[in-house]
Structures are given as C-alpha cells and as structure tokens.
Motif scaffolding. Sequence first.
Motif, PDB file in Angstrom:
ATOM      1  N   LEU A  51       8.195 -30.052  94.657  1.00 31.83           N
ATOM      2  CA  LEU A  51       9.253 -29.814  95.645  1.00 31.83           C
ATOM      3  C   LEU A  51       9.011 -30.634  96.911  1.00 31.83           C
ATOM      4  N   LYS A  54       9.870 -34.286  96.202  1.00 30.30           N
ATOM      5  CA  LYS A  54      11.319 -34.473  96.140  1.00 30.30           C
ATOM      6  C   LYS A  54      11.939 -34.442  97.535  1.00 30.30           C
ATOM      7  N   LEU A  61      16.853 -30.837  99.404  1.00 32.76           N
ATOM      8  CA  LEU A  61      16.533 -29.887  98.334  1.00 32.76           C
ATOM      9  C   LEU A  61      17.694 -28.908  98.231  1.00 32.76           C
ATOM     10  N   GLY A  65      15.207 -24.417  96.088  1.00 32.56           N
ATOM     11  CA  GLY A  65      14.015 -25.205  96.386  1.00 32.56           C
ATOM     12  C   GLY A  65      13.608 -25.101  97.840  1.00 32.56           C
ATOM     13  N   LEU A  69       9.969 -23.588  98.932  1.00 31.74           N
ATOM     14  CA  LEU A  69       9.063 -24.425  99.709  1.00 31.74           C
ATOM     15  C   LEU A  69       8.888 -23.877 101.121  1.00 31.74           C
TER      16      LEU A  69
END
Length: 80
Positions: A51, A54, A61, A65, A69
């Motif tokens: 995560l 990304k 996100l 997500g 996170l």
Amino acid sequence: MDIYRLTLIVETLNASYLGPDYPQPKEFREISIKDLDQVAKTSFPLCMCHLFDKLREDHHLKHGGRMQLGLFLKVVLINL
C-alpha cells in the motif's frame, strides 16, 4: 462471578504476565516521518509495504487502502 472477584482480577492483570520482557531497541523508538521510506522497506508487513509503495507511485489509494494504511501508520507513530 461477583463484582469483588472481577475487580480483583482486573486490578492484578498488570502483574500477571511472568514471561520475558521484550523492549524495543532504542533506534526503533525514534522514527520520524522523514525516515518512513526506509522503515517501510525494512520493517512494514508485506501488505502495508505494498500500500505504501502504491501511494508513492500513484499518489492515490482507494478508500479501503487509505483507511488501512492510515490506521497502521497511526498505530506505528503513536506507539513510539
């Protein structure tokens, strides 16, 4: 179970663990936001590392997500 017995159990919980104490090394306690990239690569669980990568790549996100996170980082940074 009456309230007196329950009170005794709750009051003695802090002394009931007899196992070894595993304090964190001092270098892990002093993590700042600028060190977060290095810590993410070496210490995050694989799902949080993915995560975080990304987020760095796409600067975006999805809601789930972000929630995962964000809560993970909140716990990591608060418990230092």
